[in-house]
Scaffold this active site. Structure first.
Site, PDB file in Angstrom:
ATOM      1  N   GLU A  79       0.180  28.194   5.653  1.00 44.16           N
ATOM      2  CA  GLU A  79      -0.735  27.312   5.744  1.00 44.16           C
ATOM      3  C   GLU A  79      -0.699  26.195   6.366  1.00 44.16           C
ATOM      4  O   GLU A  79      -1.619  25.001   6.271  1.00 44.16           O
ATOM      5  CB  GLU A  79      -1.112  26.907   4.002  1.00 44.16           C
ATOM      6  CG  GLU A  79       0.273  26.208   3.358  1.00 44.16           C
ATOM      7  CD  GLU A  79       0.001  25.945   1.970  1.00 44.16           C
ATOM      8  OE1 GLU A  79      -0.803  25.200   1.664  1.00 44.16           O
ATOM      9  OE2 GLU A  79       0.876  26.639   1.185  1.00 44.16           O
ATOM     10  N   CYS A 111       0.546  28.892  -1.042  1.00 44.43           N
ATOM     11  CA  CYS A 111       1.997  29.333  -1.041  1.00 44.43           C
ATOM     12  C   CYS A 111       2.117  30.747  -1.240  1.00 44.43           C
ATOM     13  O   CYS A 111       3.302  31.123  -1.385  1.00 44.43           O
ATOM     14  CB  CYS A 111       2.924  28.361  -1.903  1.00 44.43           C
ATOM     15  SG  CYS A 111       2.553  26.635  -1.581  1.00 44.43           S
ATOM     16  N   HIS A 233       8.214  30.298  -7.336  1.00 38.49           N
ATOM     17  CA  HIS A 233       7.894  29.725  -6.333  1.00 38.49           C
ATOM     18  C   HIS A 233       8.098  27.871  -6.737  1.00 38.49           C
ATOM     19  O   HIS A 233       7.921  27.515  -7.691  1.00 38.49           O
ATOM     20  CB  HIS A 233       6.243  29.754  -6.087  1.00 38.49           C
ATOM     21  CG  HIS A 233       5.763  28.381  -5.221  1.00 38.49           C
ATOM     22  ND1 HIS A 233       6.179  28.237  -3.893  1.00 38.49           N
ATOM     23  CD2 HIS A 233       4.629  27.476  -5.463  1.00 38.49           C
ATOM     24  CE1 HIS A 233       5.379  27.243  -3.606  1.00 38.49           C
ATOM     25  NE2 HIS A 233       4.550  26.807  -4.680  1.00 38.49           N
TER      26      HIS A 233
HETATM   27  N1  COA Z   1      14.078   9.527 -14.606  1.00 37.14           N
HETATM   28  C1  COA Z   1      13.939  10.753 -15.101  1.00 37.14           C
HETATM   29  N2  COA Z   1      12.676  11.514 -14.659  1.00 37.14           N
HETATM   30  C2  COA Z   1      11.620  10.529 -14.635  1.00 37.14           C
HETATM   31  C3  COA Z   1      11.758   9.308 -14.413  1.00 37.14           C
HETATM   32  C4  COA Z   1      13.158   8.556 -14.046  1.00 37.14           C
HETATM   33  N3  COA Z   1      13.478   7.289 -14.103  1.00 37.14           N
HETATM   34  N4  COA Z   1      10.660   8.624 -14.072  1.00 37.14           N
HETATM   35  C5  COA Z   1       9.555   9.373 -14.088  1.00 37.14           C
HETATM   36  N5  COA Z   1      10.435  10.617 -14.536  1.00 37.14           N
HETATM   37  C6  COA Z   1       9.800  12.218 -14.638  1.00 37.14           C
HETATM   38  C7  COA Z   1       8.479  12.126 -15.490  1.00 37.14           C
HETATM   39  O1  COA Z   1       8.611  12.302 -16.672  1.00 37.14           O
HETATM   40  C8  COA Z   1       7.868  13.551 -14.987  1.00 37.14           C
HETATM   41  O2  COA Z   1       8.594  14.501 -15.466  1.00 37.14           O
HETATM   42  P1  COA Z   1       7.591  15.605 -16.299  1.00 37.14           P
HETATM   43  O3  COA Z   1       6.661  16.154 -15.179  1.00 37.14           O
HETATM   44  O4  COA Z   1       8.654  16.743 -16.853  1.00 37.14           O
HETATM   45  O5  COA Z   1       7.182  14.897 -17.507  1.00 37.14           O
HETATM   46  C9  COA Z   1       8.445  13.674 -13.482  1.00 37.14           C
HETATM   47  O6  COA Z   1       9.301  12.744 -13.363  1.00 37.14           O
HETATM   48  C10 COA Z   1       7.198  13.391 -12.543  1.00 37.14           C
HETATM   49  O7  COA Z   1       6.560  11.955 -12.826  1.00 37.14           O
HETATM   50  P2  COA Z   1       4.977  11.919 -12.793  1.00 37.14           P
HETATM   51  O8  COA Z   1       4.736  10.512 -13.354  1.00 37.14           O
HETATM   52  O9  COA Z   1       4.233  12.922 -13.289  1.00 37.14           O
HETATM   53  O10 COA Z   1       4.831  11.859 -11.144  1.00 37.14           O
HETATM   54  P3  COA Z   1       3.901  11.543 -10.227  1.00 37.14           P
HETATM   55  O11 COA Z   1       2.485  11.281 -11.060  1.00 37.14           O
HETATM   56  O12 COA Z   1       4.105  10.869  -9.072  1.00 37.14           O
HETATM   57  O13 COA Z   1       3.356  13.323  -9.578  1.00 37.14           O
HETATM   58  C11 COA Z   1       3.820  15.403  -9.015  1.00 37.14           C
HETATM   59  C12 COA Z   1       4.468  14.220  -9.490  1.00 37.14           C
HETATM   60  C13 COA Z   1       4.499  16.681  -8.970  1.00 37.14           C
HETATM   61  C14 COA Z   1       2.457  15.904  -9.696  1.00 37.14           C
HETATM   62  C15 COA Z   1       3.257  14.938  -7.418  1.00 37.14           C
HETATM   63  O14 COA Z   1       4.496  14.662  -6.781  1.00 37.14           O
HETATM   64  C16 COA Z   1       2.477  16.083  -6.930  1.00 37.14           C
HETATM   65  O15 COA Z   1       1.257  16.144  -7.103  1.00 37.14           O
HETATM   66  N6  COA Z   1       2.965  17.051  -5.902  1.00 37.14           N
HETATM   67  C17 COA Z   1       2.571  18.035  -5.409  1.00 37.14           C
HETATM   68  C18 COA Z   1       2.216  19.151  -6.509  1.00 37.14           C
HETATM   69  C19 COA Z   1       2.266  20.612  -5.733  1.00 37.14           C
HETATM   70  O16 COA Z   1       3.133  20.598  -4.908  1.00 37.14           O
HETATM   71  N7  COA Z   1       1.271  21.429  -6.160  1.00 37.14           N
HETATM   72  C20 COA Z   1       1.248  22.630  -5.402  1.00 37.14           C
HETATM   73  C21 COA Z   1       1.113  23.903  -5.919  1.00 37.14           C
HETATM   74  S1  COA Z   1       2.504  24.210  -7.062  1.00 37.14           S
END
Ligand code: COA
Length: 389
Positions: A79, A111, A233
């Site tokens: 992609e 992916c 994945h």
């Molecule tokens: N210690 C441990 N864990 C922590 C933490 C800390 N101090 N602070 C936050 N976390 C955890 C949260 O609880 C969460 O865990 P959970 O998902 O098991 O609940 C995780 O870290 C991520 O936190 P979140 O607030 O959800 O992060 P975010 O809003 O920044 O977004 C993603 C995370 C993954 C959604 C974002 O990076 C994203 O959109 N990535 C792309 C997604 C992707 O690749 N999709 C494509 C197809 S699969």
């Protein structure tokens, strides 16, 4: 006829960012990235590496003269394509000196592209048992500086040779797959970074997994107990764990322990590379094959592929005798060892310093890039690839 994965090669660029330092720079707790997301290092591509060169470097490691003669189909899943018309596979075909009487094509479904390639390859080998197919999955995951997806970027390529009587993994016949038109992650043609609805994407990844897992069990009469390991994945390493947890209760405590242990092993490489989109599932498989110390011939491995947009598939394979002897473990570990850390400031500068998009020529300085195959520049709107360092 037994058809499956005969060889796997992997390549990642020589630069990476430490996720602890990225967290500090973004004013978040490092544990969010290292535990919450599950990433330690994020591979970064210099301007001299694109999807074509990453894949060519991955394939060069594993192909011998016999493979190059027998391969009559090159399928490139990506992609991060460099051209709307010409397929990335055609460049690879030339760079690696593959038999001219071959088909070379590019496939796209986020992916899922490399998985689609593997399934097509299976059909091709069934009709042409003496052939081999080269399947490539290469991407540079770019969400943008200071975005929520930033911590899930990465870069790399996996190259797989698919053949009859494969030395690593025989793919089983049954497979369960699903398509639904959703907007969880996409990249319009005018954008060089992805758009993502992160939470929705996570939910859909798990929902697709549950649906194809149920369908797979219905089609095969297999159950969780029949699996030694399941690879996922991995856009980031916590993602697969979230999906695995939804089905663990179908197994005994012993089975759950086994699957969780192998899951950890299957994430080791992804944890230090980041998201490589279409190659991510196969990087996870590679991590499991190279780093486990107890999986024997005959072990069944489940594979869950997900490509946003979305298509999901669950399929499986059986490990082959002495598979460890046919891996390139030392070469992969040496490549990881040779990598160089860049500071967050250097990463930001490299990230925004992109190739010209207005048709102008450029000559790239490749002296710092140790990869054997690299992009030397752009001339008359043509990418100039060089091989041989
Ligand atoms: N210690 C441990 N864990 C922590 C933490 C800390 N101090 N602070 C936050 N976390 C955890 C949260 O609880 C969460 O865990 P959970 O998902 O098991 O609940 C995780 O870290 C991520 O936190 P979140 O607030 O959800 O992060 P975010 O809003 O920044 O977004 C993603 C995370 C993954 C959604 C974002 O990076 C994203 O959109 N990535 C792309 C997604 C992707 O690749 N999709 C494509 C197809 S699969």
């Amino acid at each position: 006829m037994n058809i499956g994965i005969d060889k796997i090669g992997f390549h990642t660029p020589h630069l990476y960012v430490d996720m602890n330092k990225l967290a500090v720079a973004r004013d978040v707790e490092p544990e969010k990235f290292t535990i919450g997301i599950g990433q330690e290092k994020m591979a970064l591509a210099p301007k001299t590496q694109d999807a074509v060169t990453l894949a060519a470097n991955a394939a060069q490691l594993i192909l011998d003269e016999n493979d190059k003669e027998k391969i009559d189909l090159v399928i490139f899943g990506t992609e991060s394509g460099i051209d709307h018309s010409k397929s990335a596979a055609v460049y690879i075909h030339r760079l690696l000196g593959i038999n001219p009487y071959a088909r070379s094509i590019e496939l796209k479904q986020a992916c899922y592209g490399a998985t689609a390639g593997i399934q097509m390859a299976k059909g091709h080998i069934a009709l042409n048992p003496e052939s081999k197919v080269l399947v490539l999955g290469a991407d540079i995951a770019r969400y943008g500086l200071n975005t929520s997806g930033e911590s899930t970027q990465g870069a790399g390529a996996v190259a797989l040779v698919i053949s009859k009587n494969p030395k690593l993994l025989v793919l089983e016949e049954e497979s369960a797959y699903l398509t639904d038109d959703i907007m969880d992650f996409w990249r319009p043609v005018y954008s060089d970074t992805a758009f993502v609805d992160g939470k929705f994407s996570n939910e859909q990844y798990i929902s697709f997994f549950n649906k194809v897992w149920e369908k797979y069990k219905e089609k095969t009469n297999l159950a969780l107990k029949d699996f030694s390991a399941i690879c996922f994945h991995l856009p980031y390493t916590k993602m697969g764990l979230k999906a695995l947890r939804t089905i663990l209760e179908e197994g005994t405590e012993e089975e759950q322990t086994r699957l969780k242990k192998h899951y950890q092993t299957s994430t080791l490489y992804n944890r230090i590379v980041g998201n490589i989109y279409t190659g991510s599932l196969y990087l996870s498989l590679l991590s499991l094959l190279e780093q486990n110390d107890d999986l024997k011939a005959g072990s069944r491995i489940g594979l869950y592929s997900y490509g946003s947009g979305a298509v999901g598939e669950f399929f499986s394979g059986n490990l082959q005798p002495d598979y460890k002897e046919y891996l390139y473990t030392d070469e992969h570990l040496e490549m990881f060892d040779r990598r160089k850390e860049v500071s967050v400031e250097e990463y930001e500068a490299i990230f925004i310093d992109t190739l010209p998009s207005d048709g102008s020529d450029v000559v790239l300085n490749h002296t710092d890039d140790p990869a054997a195959i690299y992009l030397a520049g752009i001339e008359d709107n043509k990418r100039i690839y060089r091989s041989g360092k």
